[in-house]
Design a protein around this motif. Structure first.
Motif, mmCIF file in Angstrom:
data_model
loop_
_atom_site.group_PDB
_atom_site.id
_atom_site.type_symbol
_atom_site.label_atom_id
_atom_site.label_comp_id
_atom_site.label_asym_id
_atom_site.label_seq_id
_atom_site.Cartn_x
_atom_site.Cartn_y
_atom_site.Cartn_z
ATOM 1 N N ILE A 5 0.873 -1.173 0.000
ATOM 2 C CA ILE A 5 0.000 0.000 0.000
ATOM 3 C C ILE A 5 0.909 1.220 0.000
ATOM 4 C CG2 ILE A 5 -1.834 1.238 1.210
ATOM 5 C CD1 ILE A 5 -2.260 -1.508 2.771
ATOM 6 N N ALA A 6 0.859 2.011 -1.057
ATOM 7 C CA ALA A 6 1.676 3.224 -1.152
ATOM 8 C C ALA A 6 0.762 4.437 -1.012
ATOM 9 C CB ALA A 6 2.407 3.269 -2.485
ATOM 10 N N LEU A 7 1.095 5.300 -0.057
ATOM 11 C CA LEU A 7 0.352 6.528 0.168
ATOM 12 C C LEU A 7 1.187 7.692 -0.350
ATOM 13 C CD1 LEU A 7 0.056 4.516 2.767
ATOM 14 C CD2 LEU A 7 -1.126 6.447 3.757
ATOM 15 N N THR A 8 0.582 8.580 -1.100
ATOM 16 C CA THR A 8 1.260 9.778 -1.578
ATOM 17 C C THR A 8 0.434 10.979 -1.157
ATOM 18 O OG1 THR A 8 2.162 8.575 -3.472
ATOM 19 C CG2 THR A 8 2.156 10.991 -3.594
ATOM 20 N N TYR A 9 1.058 11.878 -0.386
ATOM 21 C CA TYR A 9 0.335 13.065 0.085
ATOM 22 C C TYR A 9 -0.130 13.919 -1.089
ATOM 23 C CZ TYR A 9 2.321 12.172 4.758
ATOM 24 O OH TYR A 9 2.690 11.623 5.966
ATOM 25 N N VAL A 10 -1.370 14.360 -1.012
ATOM 26 C CA VAL A 10 -1.900 15.319 -1.970
ATOM 27 C C VAL A 10 -2.193 16.646 -1.270
ATOM 28 C CG1 VAL A 10 -2.801 13.600 -3.564
ATOM 29 C CG2 VAL A 10 -4.272 14.455 -1.726
ATOM 30 N N LYS A 11 -2.005 16.664 0.048
ATOM 31 C CA LYS A 11 -2.099 17.887 0.845
ATOM 32 C C LYS A 11 -0.777 18.062 1.586
ATOM 33 C CE LYS A 11 -7.083 18.089 1.249
ATOM 34 N NZ LYS A 11 -8.240 18.150 2.158
ATOM 35 N N SER A 12 -0.601 19.181 2.230
ATOM 36 C CA SER A 12 0.658 19.506 2.891
ATOM 37 C C SER A 12 0.956 18.551 4.045
ATOM 38 C CB SER A 12 0.604 20.937 3.433
ATOM 39 O OG SER A 12 -0.327 21.013 4.508
ATOM 40 N N THR A 13 2.243 18.479 4.412
ATOM 41 C CA THR A 13 2.610 17.672 5.574
ATOM 42 C C THR A 13 1.989 18.252 6.843
ATOM 43 O OG1 THR A 13 4.706 18.859 5.772
ATOM 44 C CG2 THR A 13 4.743 16.754 4.606
ATOM 45 N N GLU A 14 1.768 19.557 6.876
ATOM 46 C CA GLU A 14 1.104 20.164 8.032
ATOM 47 C C GLU A 14 -0.316 19.624 8.166
ATOM 48 O OE1 GLU A 14 2.734 21.952 5.670
ATOM 49 O OE2 GLU A 14 4.487 22.579 6.855
ATOM 50 N N GLU A 15 -1.012 19.495 7.053
ATOM 51 C CA GLU A 15 -2.358 18.923 7.071
ATOM 52 C C GLU A 15 -2.301 17.443 7.457
ATOM 53 O OE1 GLU A 15 -6.544 19.031 6.745
ATOM 54 O OE2 GLU A 15 -5.086 20.648 6.837
ATOM 55 N N ALA A 16 -1.316 16.723 6.940
ATOM 56 C CA ALA A 16 -1.137 15.316 7.324
ATOM 57 C C ALA A 16 -0.898 15.204 8.824
ATOM 58 C CB ALA A 16 0.013 14.693 6.540
ATOM 59 N N ASP A 17 -0.080 16.089 9.372
ATOM 60 C CA ASP A 17 0.212 16.053 10.805
ATOM 61 C C ASP A 17 -1.041 16.250 11.646
ATOM 62 O OD1 ASP A 17 2.878 15.517 10.372
ATOM 63 O OD2 ASP A 17 3.525 17.609 10.628
#
Length: 94
Positions: free
Chosen positions: A4-16
């Motif tokens: 399973i590969a996840l690629t951010y489409v939003k900022s790392t700040e949003e991921a955090d």
């Protein structure tokens, strides 16, 4: 084996902002859904999870990931028929 590969489409700040819920989801994945290993990509553009189990069940579980629910990352699911592995990783075969 499932990758399973996840690629951010939003900022790392949003991921955090959703990381605690995502990590709880990952922890449940180890306990209940055949996760074998996981970690962040370098550079930090997403992550990768290795799992075993029926693909359909893993695909269904991925839909509950907070990163999916909140549109933080795109997911690619790849099934691999492992035929060769180093000593100690023979459980990945088949």
């Amino acid at each position: 084996m499932i990758v399973i590969a996840l690629t951010y489409v939003k900022s790392t700040e949003e991921a955090d902002r959703h990381m605690e819920a995502h990590m709880a989801w990952v922890k449940r994945g180890y306990a209940e859904h055949g996760f074998l290993a996981s970690g962040r990509k370098v550079p930090r553009t997403g992550g990768v999870i290795f799992a075993r189990g029926p693909r359909e069940a893993i695909e269904a579980y991925v839909e509950a990931d907070p990163f999916r629910v909140h549109g933080i990352a795109d997911f690619t699911i790849t099934e691999i028929d492992v035929t060769t592995a180093v000593a100690g990783l023979d459980a990945l075969k088949g």
